[in-house]
Scaffold this motif. Structure first.
Motif, mmCIF file in Angstrom:
data_model
loop_
_atom_site.group_PDB
_atom_site.id
_atom_site.type_symbol
_atom_site.label_atom_id
_atom_site.label_comp_id
_atom_site.label_asym_id
_atom_site.label_seq_id
_atom_site.Cartn_x
_atom_site.Cartn_y
_atom_site.Cartn_z
ATOM 1 N N ASP A 28 44.688 25.661 -34.053
ATOM 2 C CA ASP A 28 45.362 25.294 -32.804
ATOM 3 C C ASP A 28 44.367 24.736 -31.796
ATOM 4 N N PHE A 29 43.223 25.400 -31.673
ATOM 5 C CA PHE A 29 42.198 24.928 -30.748
ATOM 6 C C PHE A 29 41.745 23.519 -31.117
ATOM 7 N N LEU A 30 41.408 23.321 -32.395
ATOM 8 C CA LEU A 30 40.862 22.032 -32.814
ATOM 9 C C LEU A 30 41.872 20.908 -32.638
ATOM 10 N N HIS A 31 43.107 21.130 -33.028
ATOM 11 C CA HIS A 31 44.119 20.075 -32.887
ATOM 12 C C HIS A 31 44.318 19.702 -31.424
ATOM 13 N N LYS A 32 44.383 20.693 -30.562
ATOM 14 C CA LYS A 32 44.547 20.411 -29.128
ATOM 15 C C LYS A 32 43.314 19.691 -28.573
ATOM 16 N N TRP A 33 42.131 20.168 -28.962
ATOM 17 C CA TRP A 33 40.894 19.572 -28.453
ATOM 18 C C TRP A 33 40.785 18.115 -28.887
ATOM 19 N N ILE A 34 41.065 17.846 -30.154
ATOM 20 C CA ILE A 34 40.995 16.465 -30.653
ATOM 21 C C ILE A 34 41.970 15.582 -29.883
ATOM 22 N N SER A 35 43.195 16.038 -29.694
ATOM 23 C CA SER A 35 44.183 15.211 -29.000
ATOM 24 C C SER A 35 43.766 14.921 -27.562
ATOM 25 N N GLU A 36 43.054 15.839 -26.940
ATOM 26 C CA GLU A 36 42.602 15.633 -25.560
ATOM 27 C C GLU A 36 41.376 14.731 -25.474
ATOM 28 N N HIS A 37 40.638 14.553 -26.573
ATOM 29 C CA HIS A 37 39.386 13.797 -26.531
ATOM 30 C C HIS A 37 39.400 12.520 -27.359
ATOM 31 N N MET A 38 40.540 12.177 -27.932
ATOM 32 C CA MET A 38 40.648 10.951 -28.719
ATOM 33 C C MET A 38 40.845 9.775 -27.778
ATOM 34 N N PRO A 39 40.002 8.751 -27.875
ATOM 35 C CA PRO A 39 40.158 7.603 -26.991
ATOM 36 C C PRO A 39 41.407 6.802 -27.350
ATOM 37 N N GLU A 40 41.903 6.070 -26.391
ATOM 38 C CA GLU A 40 43.093 5.255 -26.626
ATOM 39 C C GLU A 40 42.749 3.896 -27.215
ATOM 40 N N GLY A 41 41.602 3.359 -26.883
ATOM 41 C CA GLY A 41 41.229 2.032 -27.350
ATOM 42 C C GLY A 41 40.580 2.054 -28.722
ATOM 43 N N PRO A 42 40.192 0.876 -29.194
ATOM 44 C CA PRO A 42 39.540 0.768 -30.497
ATOM 45 C C PRO A 42 38.207 1.512 -30.533
ATOM 46 N N GLY A 53 31.919 5.929 -37.797
ATOM 47 C CA GLY A 53 31.039 6.965 -38.342
ATOM 48 C C GLY A 53 30.357 7.761 -37.243
ATOM 49 N N ARG A 54 29.783 7.060 -36.312
ATOM 50 C CA ARG A 54 29.118 7.725 -35.190
ATOM 51 C C ARG A 54 30.121 8.477 -34.329
ATOM 52 N N PHE A 55 31.280 7.866 -34.105
ATOM 53 C CA PHE A 55 32.312 8.508 -33.298
ATOM 54 C C PHE A 55 32.724 9.844 -33.907
ATOM 55 N N VAL A 56 32.996 9.859 -35.215
ATOM 56 C CA VAL A 56 33.426 11.087 -35.889
ATOM 57 C C VAL A 56 32.348 12.154 -35.780
ATOM 58 N N THR A 57 31.100 11.773 -36.029
ATOM 59 C CA THR A 57 29.997 12.730 -35.955
ATOM 60 C C THR A 57 29.855 13.300 -34.550
ATOM 61 N N ASP A 58 29.873 12.430 -33.555
ATOM 62 C CA ASP A 58 29.734 12.879 -32.170
ATOM 63 C C ASP A 58 30.906 13.774 -31.753
ATOM 64 N N LEU A 59 32.123 13.371 -32.097
ATOM 65 C CA LEU A 59 33.287 14.155 -31.708
ATOM 66 C C LEU A 59 33.292 15.509 -32.413
ATOM 67 N N ALA A 60 32.905 15.528 -33.674
ATOM 68 C CA ALA A 60 32.850 16.798 -34.411
ATOM 69 C C ALA A 60 31.821 17.736 -33.796
ATOM 70 N N ARG A 107 30.770 17.763 -30.700
ATOM 71 C CA ARG A 107 31.299 18.223 -29.411
ATOM 72 C C ARG A 107 32.403 19.258 -29.610
ATOM 73 N N ALA A 108 33.266 19.044 -30.604
ATOM 74 C CA ALA A 108 34.359 19.982 -30.874
ATOM 75 C C ALA A 108 33.812 21.341 -31.302
ATOM 76 N N ILE A 117 38.875 15.271 -38.041
ATOM 77 C CA ILE A 117 38.689 14.188 -37.072
ATOM 78 C C ILE A 117 38.879 12.835 -37.744
ATOM 79 N N ILE A 118 38.383 12.674 -38.963
ATOM 80 C CA ILE A 118 38.603 11.422 -39.698
ATOM 81 C C ILE A 118 40.104 11.180 -39.849
ATOM 82 N N HIS A 119 40.828 12.204 -40.227
ATOM 83 C CA HIS A 119 42.283 12.090 -40.373
ATOM 84 C C HIS A 119 42.925 11.681 -39.044
ATOM 85 N N ALA A 120 42.491 12.294 -37.961
ATOM 86 C CA ALA A 120 43.046 11.971 -36.637
ATOM 87 C C ALA A 120 42.751 10.521 -36.260
#
Length: 74
Positions: free
Chosen positions: A7-21, A26-33, A35-36, A61-64
Motif C-alpha cells: 500500500d505504501f509503495l503504490h501510493k508513493w509511486i503514484s504521488e511521485h510519477m511525473p506526468e511528462g515523458p 533506466g536512471r529514472f527507475v533507479t532514482d525513484l526506487a 527514493r522510495a 516502478i518499471i511496471h508503473a
C-alpha cells in the motif's frame, strides 16, 4: 501477511510519477526506487516487507512507468 508495504509503495509511486515523458528511463527507475526505499524506511517499513508483498521495488516502478500516461520520450 499485511499489505502495509505494498500500500505504501503504490501510493508513493503514484504521488511521485511525473506526468511528462521520461528521457532516461533506466536512471529514472533507479532514482525513484532509491527514493522510495528511503521513504519506506523513514516510515518504518523495511524493504523486506515490501519485497515479501510485491516483489522487487524496481520491477514495481518499471511496471508503473510502462503503464502510465505520458509515455517515454522519443
Amino acid at each position: 501477511m499485511s499489505t502495509r508495504g505494498a500500500d505504501f509503495l503504490h501510493k508513493w509511486i503514484s504521488e511521485h510519477m511525473p506526468e511528462g515523458p521520461i528521457d532516461d528511463p533506466g536512471r529514472f527507475v533507479t532514482d525513484l526506487a532509491d527514493r522510495a526505499m528511503r521513504a519506506a524506511n523513514a516510515e518504518g517499513i523495511s524493504i523486506q516487507e515490501i519485497d515479501e508483498e510485491i516483489g522487487s521495488v524496481y520491477e514495481a516502478i518499471i511496471h508503473a512507468v510502462e503503464h502510465r500516461e505520458g509515455g517515454l520520450a522519443d
